[in-house]
Scaffold this motif. Sequence first.
Motif, PDB file in Angstrom:
ATOM      1  N   GLU A  67      27.383  84.139  14.228  1.00 37.66           N
ATOM      2  CA  GLU A  67      27.021  82.714  14.219  1.00 37.66           C
ATOM      3  C   GLU A  67      26.197  82.367  15.458  1.00 37.66           C
ATOM      4  OE1 GLU A  67      29.851  83.310  11.283  1.00 37.66           O
ATOM      5  OE2 GLU A  67      30.107  83.755  13.405  1.00 37.66           O
ATOM      6  N   ASN A  68      26.375  83.158  16.511  1.00 37.80           N
ATOM      7  CA  ASN A  68      25.628  82.958  17.768  1.00 37.80           C
ATOM      8  C   ASN A  68      25.831  81.536  18.292  1.00 37.80           C
ATOM      9  OD1 ASN A  68      23.946  83.550  19.923  1.00 37.80           O
ATOM     10  ND2 ASN A  68      22.067  83.076  18.808  1.00 37.80           N
ATOM     11  N   ASN A  69      27.096  81.115  18.291  1.00 41.00           N
ATOM     12  CA  ASN A  69      27.395  79.736  18.681  1.00 41.00           C
ATOM     13  C   ASN A  69      28.322  79.634  19.885  1.00 41.00           C
ATOM     14  OD1 ASN A  69      29.769  80.614  17.549  1.00 41.00           O
ATOM     15  ND2 ASN A  69      29.801  79.110  15.873  1.00 41.00           N
ATOM     16  N   GLY A  70      28.567  80.766  20.556  1.00 44.80           N
ATOM     17  CA  GLY A  70      29.351  80.733  21.777  1.00 44.80           C
ATOM     18  C   GLY A  70      30.848  80.602  21.584  1.00 44.80           C
ATOM     19  N   THR A  71      31.326  80.718  20.336  1.00 45.52           N
ATOM     20  CA  THR A  71      32.765  80.663  20.100  1.00 45.52           C
ATOM     21  C   THR A  71      33.388  82.032  20.377  1.00 45.52           C
ATOM     22  OG1 THR A  71      32.454  81.174  17.752  1.00 45.52           O
ATOM     23  CG2 THR A  71      32.543  78.840  18.385  1.00 45.52           C
ATOM     24  N   MET A  72      34.708  82.103  20.270  1.00 57.94           N
ATOM     25  CA  MET A  72      35.420  83.346  20.495  1.00 57.94           C
ATOM     26  C   MET A  72      35.095  84.352  19.400  1.00 57.94           C
ATOM     27  SD  MET A  72      39.548  83.917  20.726  1.00 57.94           S
ATOM     28  CE  MET A  72      39.867  84.392  19.027  1.00 57.94           C
ATOM     29  N   LEU A  73      34.876  85.608  19.802  1.00 61.45           N
ATOM     30  CA  LEU A  73      34.608  86.649  18.815  1.00 61.45           C
ATOM     31  C   LEU A  73      35.902  87.432  18.581  1.00 61.45           C
ATOM     32  CD1 LEU A  73      31.433  88.921  18.764  1.00 61.45           C
ATOM     33  CD2 LEU A  73      33.517  89.384  17.507  1.00 61.45           C
ATOM     34  N   ASP A  74      36.447  87.265  17.402  1.00 56.94           N
ATOM     35  CA  ASP A  74      37.725  87.878  17.009  1.00 56.94           C
ATOM     36  C   ASP A  74      37.470  88.864  15.880  1.00 56.94           C
ATOM     37  OD1 ASP A  74      40.303  88.477  16.100  1.00 56.94           O
ATOM     38  OD2 ASP A  74      40.499  86.578  15.029  1.00 56.94           O
ATOM     39  N   MET A  75      37.766  90.131  16.110  1.00 57.44           N
ATOM     40  CA  MET A  75      37.478  91.169  15.114  1.00 57.44           C
ATOM     41  C   MET A  75      38.318  91.025  13.847  1.00 57.44           C
ATOM     42  SD  MET A  75      36.925  94.604  17.444  1.00 57.44           S
ATOM     43  CE  MET A  75      38.531  94.472  18.264  1.00 57.44           C
ATOM     44  N   TYR A  76      39.425  90.277  13.915  1.00 58.36           N
ATOM     45  CA  TYR A  76      40.297  90.149  12.754  1.00 58.36           C
ATOM     46  C   TYR A  76      39.934  88.983  11.842  1.00 58.36           C
ATOM     47  CZ  TYR A  76      43.499  93.479  15.052  1.00 58.36           C
ATOM     48  OH  TYR A  76      44.066  94.579  15.653  1.00 58.36           O
ATOM     49  N   THR A  77      39.090  88.056  12.327  1.00 57.58           N
ATOM     50  CA  THR A  77      38.684  86.934  11.476  1.00 57.58           C
ATOM     51  C   THR A  77      37.167  86.758  11.395  1.00 57.58           C
ATOM     52  OG1 THR A  77      38.879  85.347  13.313  1.00 57.58           O
ATOM     53  CG2 THR A  77      40.830  85.649  11.900  1.00 57.58           C
ATOM     54  N   ASN A 121      35.890  81.743   8.694  1.00 57.43           N
ATOM     55  CA  ASN A 121      36.967  80.855   8.284  1.00 57.43           C
ATOM     56  C   ASN A 121      37.607  80.205   9.504  1.00 57.43           C
ATOM     57  OD1 ASN A 121      38.725  79.757   6.228  1.00 57.43           O
ATOM     58  ND2 ASN A 121      40.328  81.122   7.012  1.00 57.43           N
ATOM     59  N   CYS A 122      37.656  80.958  10.626  1.00 62.05           N
ATOM     60  CA  CYS A 122      38.248  80.455  11.867  1.00 62.05           C
ATOM     61  C   CYS A 122      37.187  80.391  12.952  1.00 62.05           C
ATOM     62  CB  CYS A 122      39.370  81.363  12.341  1.00 62.05           C
ATOM     63  SG  CYS A 122      40.686  81.661  11.141  1.00 62.05           S
ATOM     64  N   THR A 150      53.670  77.938  20.111  1.00 58.68           N
ATOM     65  CA  THR A 150      53.863  77.256  18.837  1.00 58.68           C
ATOM     66  C   THR A 150      52.780  77.713  17.861  1.00 58.68           C
ATOM     67  OG1 THR A 150      52.429  75.381  19.398  1.00 58.68           O
ATOM     68  CG2 THR A 150      54.745  75.242  20.057  1.00 58.68           C
ATOM     69  N   GLY A 151      52.965  77.378  16.590  1.00 58.30           N
ATOM     70  CA  GLY A 151      51.954  77.675  15.583  1.00 58.30           C
ATOM     71  C   GLY A 151      51.814  79.160  15.311  1.00 58.30           C
ATOM     72  N   GLY A 152      50.729  79.497  14.662  1.00 55.08           N
ATOM     73  CA  GLY A 152      50.509  80.887  14.301  1.00 55.08           C
ATOM     74  C   GLY A 152      51.188  81.279  13.003  1.00 55.08           C
ATOM     75  N   THR A 153      51.501  80.298  12.160  1.00 58.52           N
ATOM     76  CA  THR A 153      52.129  80.587  10.874  1.00 58.52           C
ATOM     77  C   THR A 153      51.103  80.845   9.777  1.00 58.52           C
ATOM     78  OG1 THR A 153      52.253  78.200  10.429  1.00 58.52           O
ATOM     79  CG2 THR A 153      54.181  79.241  11.437  1.00 58.52           C
ATOM     80  N   SER A 154      49.844  80.610  10.086  1.00 62.15           N
ATOM     81  CA  SER A 154      48.739  80.948   9.187  1.00 62.15           C
ATOM     82  C   SER A 154      47.489  81.124  10.039  1.00 62.15           C
ATOM     83  CB  SER A 154      48.525  79.855   8.130  1.00 62.15           C
ATOM     84  OG  SER A 154      48.172  78.626   8.742  1.00 62.15           O
ATOM     85  N   GLU A 155      46.421  81.599   9.438  1.00 66.01           N
ATOM     86  CA  GLU A 155      45.182  81.826  10.178  1.00 66.01           C
ATOM     87  C   GLU A 155      44.603  80.515  10.704  1.00 66.01           C
ATOM     88  OE1 GLU A 155      42.163  84.588   8.798  1.00 66.01           O
ATOM     89  OE2 GLU A 155      43.560  85.355   7.296  1.00 66.01           O
ATOM     90  N   CYS A 156      43.872  80.632  11.812  1.00 66.92           N
ATOM     91  CA  CYS A 156      43.055  79.547  12.368  1.00 66.92           C
ATOM     92  C   CYS A 156      43.849  78.485  13.136  1.00 66.92           C
ATOM     93  CB  CYS A 156      42.216  78.860  11.282  1.00 66.92           C
ATOM     94  SG  CYS A 156      41.185  79.988  10.321  1.00 66.92           S
TER      95      CYS A 156
END
Length: 371
Positions: free
Chosen positions: A78-88, A96-97, A109-115
């Motif tokens: 995306e080349n938008n400066g967001t985090m690069l996560d190999m799993y998503t 998606n995330c 807290t959280g982490g019960t679903s993606e994103c």
Amino acid sequence: MKKIYTIFSILSVVVGFAQIPAGYYNTATGTGYTLKTQLKKIIDDVNDGIPSEHLAIDRTYAGLYVTYTTSDIDLYYENNGTMLDMYTENPTGPDNCEYTYGVNQDDGTGGTSECQKYNREHIIPQSVFSAATPMYSDAHFVVPSDKYVNAQRGDFPFGRTAAPTNTYSNGSRRGPNLNSGYSAGYSGTIFEPINEFKGDIARMILYFATRYEDNVASWSYPMFNGTSTQVFTNTHLEILKQWHLLDPVSQREIDRNNAIFARQNNRNPFIDHPEWVEVIWGPTLGTDSFEATANISIYPNPTSNNLINISSDVELNEIELISINGQIVQKISRPNSIQNVYRLENLPQGFYFVKLSSADNQTVTKKILVN
């Protein structure tokens, strides 16, 4: 997708490699496991008396989040400066995330679903080494990750599956290991990343085996064989070597290696010198079923007239010519053939890997020499 390197982009890769300090690998002169030990001394935190030695620095577990702001930024998809996560990360479309550092960081807290949250994923699980430092905070194999998928991966080893029980938003999946072809010999549950990052993960694990050579024989893990030399079981070593070949070093990995060196003062040698994987652990077996089914042959090999012919009974969807340094020199999609024979011409002198892919994404990699 991995970038196709033209002659101009190859020059930019050379500039990236030029950030290796002068003399950094001067003592890496051996072969086999001798070379691995030499590399361990170069990248560890012990004063081994090496000229121009750089001692690795532990920037702490909390410091990983600081490192990630330069090492794991999406400037490639995306080349938008967001985090690069190999799993998503979706390399062919919108993610998606999307995570921004400092926002939605794991707070327990959280982490019960993606994103929902992001945290830190140990490619070799921290339970293997009892969360001891410096392994615990080594950015070369501890990466930013979606918290949910990280937990779904758990402590499972890496492998490939034909019958996934769980599939995640970018195509990463979990399931029983495919006990055939180059992954034959293991049938337990595994986690399989998407093709785009298989080489990245393989080189992280090979770094781990080298950096922690003095300790790894005492650690128990399904991928390990209890030695400090080969380190891996035959099955998992073959998986790592195949992934290393099938997914060559990308500009993203080069940039990540440089960013971590700037923070941590050591490098992943298998990004700087991909050819050392074969020098240390030997060539891949190349016994996957596709090669036999397609009846593939490459001739003449070696070649002295700057061309090769590729014969395949199965129609090829893609041909990639990869340099010994792991860079894609030429990529041909939907190549033309005459009576099941494909031709590559005007090849410069050198040693190369040729990766052949079918329409159903089966692949085989062969070595060629152009005199």
